[in-house]
Design a protein around this motif. Sequence first.
Motif, PDB file in Angstrom:
ATOM      1  N   ARG A 132     -39.187  -9.558   5.008  1.00  0.00           N
ATOM      2  CA  ARG A 132     -38.373 -10.152   3.958  1.00  0.00           C
ATOM      3  C   ARG A 132     -38.030 -11.594   4.303  1.00  0.00           C
ATOM      4  N   VAL A 133     -37.606 -12.335   3.291  1.00  0.00           N
ATOM      5  CA  VAL A 133     -37.093 -13.688   3.495  1.00  0.00           C
ATOM      6  C   VAL A 133     -35.577 -13.631   3.387  1.00  0.00           C
ATOM      7  N   THR A 134     -34.914 -13.888   4.497  1.00  0.00           N
ATOM      8  CA  THR A 134     -33.456 -13.916   4.533  1.00  0.00           C
ATOM      9  C   THR A 134     -33.017 -15.368   4.504  1.00  0.00           C
ATOM     10  N   VAL A 135     -32.225 -15.718   3.491  1.00  0.00           N
ATOM     11  CA  VAL A 135     -31.806 -17.102   3.291  1.00  0.00           C
ATOM     12  C   VAL A 135     -30.365 -17.280   3.763  1.00  0.00           C
ATOM     13  N   ILE A 136     -30.129 -18.347   4.518  1.00  0.00           N
ATOM     14  CA  ILE A 136     -28.771 -18.723   4.920  1.00  0.00           C
ATOM     15  C   ILE A 136     -28.371 -19.936   4.083  1.00  0.00           C
ATOM     16  N   GLY A 194     -36.009 -18.889  -5.369  1.00  0.00           N
ATOM     17  CA  GLY A 194     -37.369 -18.546  -5.731  1.00  0.00           C
ATOM     18  C   GLY A 194     -38.113 -17.767  -4.669  1.00  0.00           C
ATOM     19  N   VAL A 195     -37.684 -17.859  -3.419  1.00  0.00           N
ATOM     20  CA  VAL A 195     -38.420 -17.204  -2.325  1.00  0.00           C
ATOM     21  C   VAL A 195     -37.597 -16.139  -1.592  1.00  0.00           C
ATOM     22  N   GLY A 196     -36.266 -16.177  -1.731  1.00  0.00           N
ATOM     23  CA  GLY A 196     -35.408 -15.325  -0.907  1.00  0.00           C
ATOM     24  C   GLY A 196     -35.267 -13.902  -1.414  1.00  0.00           C
ATOM     25  N   ASP A 197     -35.062 -12.984  -0.476  1.00  0.00           N
ATOM     26  CA  ASP A 197     -34.758 -11.585  -0.783  1.00  0.00           C
ATOM     27  C   ASP A 197     -33.290 -11.286  -0.497  1.00  0.00           C
ATOM     28  N   ILE A 200     -44.465 -20.345   1.692  1.00  0.00           N
ATOM     29  CA  ILE A 200     -43.520 -19.379   2.255  1.00  0.00           C
ATOM     30  C   ILE A 200     -43.786 -17.985   1.700  1.00  0.00           C
ATOM     31  N   MET A 201     -44.103 -17.897   0.427  1.00  0.00           N
ATOM     32  CA  MET A 201     -44.399 -16.589  -0.164  1.00  0.00           C
ATOM     33  C   MET A 201     -45.666 -15.988   0.451  1.00  0.00           C
ATOM     34  N   MET A 241     -30.530 -11.809  -3.169  1.00  0.00           N
ATOM     35  CA  MET A 241     -30.669 -13.015  -3.976  1.00  0.00           C
ATOM     36  C   MET A 241     -30.450 -12.697  -5.450  1.00  0.00           C
ATOM     37  N   ALA A 242     -30.869 -11.524  -5.899  1.00  0.00           N
ATOM     38  CA  ALA A 242     -30.665 -11.137  -7.290  1.00  0.00           C
ATOM     39  C   ALA A 242     -29.179 -11.109  -7.636  1.00  0.00           C
ATOM     40  N   GLU A 243     -28.360 -10.662  -6.701  1.00  0.00           N
ATOM     41  CA  GLU A 243     -26.916 -10.593  -6.945  1.00  0.00           C
ATOM     42  C   GLU A 243     -26.302 -11.979  -7.054  1.00  0.00           C
TER      43      GLU A 243
END
Length: 235
Positions: free
Chosen positions: A30-34, A198-201, A177-178, A217-219
């Motif tokens: 997964r892509v975890t975004v900070i 656009g890329v984060g989960d 990144i994807m 990210m959807a939330e």
Amino acid sequence: MTLLRVEGLQTYIDQFHILQGVSLAVEPGRVTVILGRNGAGKTTTLRSIMGLTPPREGRVVYDGKEIQGLPPHAIARLGIGYVPEDQGIFKDLTVEENMKIAIRKLDAATQERQEFVLDLFPDLKIAWKRKGGNLSGGQKQMLSMARAFVNDNKLLLIDEPSKGLAPIVVEKVMEAIMELKKRTTIVLVEQNFLMASGVGDDVYILDDGHTVYQGTMAEIRGDEDLKKKYLGIAI
């Protein structure tokens, strides 16, 4: 199994208490975004994980092993690639030489990964004999990401890859990144919310050195109040 777990990091830079309780968990594939405002502690979190700015307190558990306190080179050899905010390439070396010096083990798998990233970033093929200092900003970012991926890394830490890049180049970085996500796990620090969304989960928000939010990210995309409070945006 959680690939990376950060628990209660307390990190200082000189006398400044930068991280005051940062925690996060990164799931494989997964892509975890900070996210967070400038000065929230995002870059210091990545540097603390890599041992470049060692935490005074807290735990960093990677692939089931505690790694806080290890030197950066030992952490890298465990399978963590790092793409710093300033890209970290060697400006006096060619693209080819930058790639060669990054490789830990020259074998068929490494060769395959190099061919993959050169297909992913065709600009690097064109600039193969060009010195790093003569590359465009986008090409430097591509080279930095390629150097991190060429080794057998289960985890990539990428710090603000869109910084200073034109929108069309940002789109290329997003696409890359994807593609990388299909082969590895990514922790991404990013100020550009549109790119991050656009890329984060999964998402963690830092504020004043603390983890103040975690979710998907959807939330966060639909939570205008949260974005305005912690990111200063309303999209």
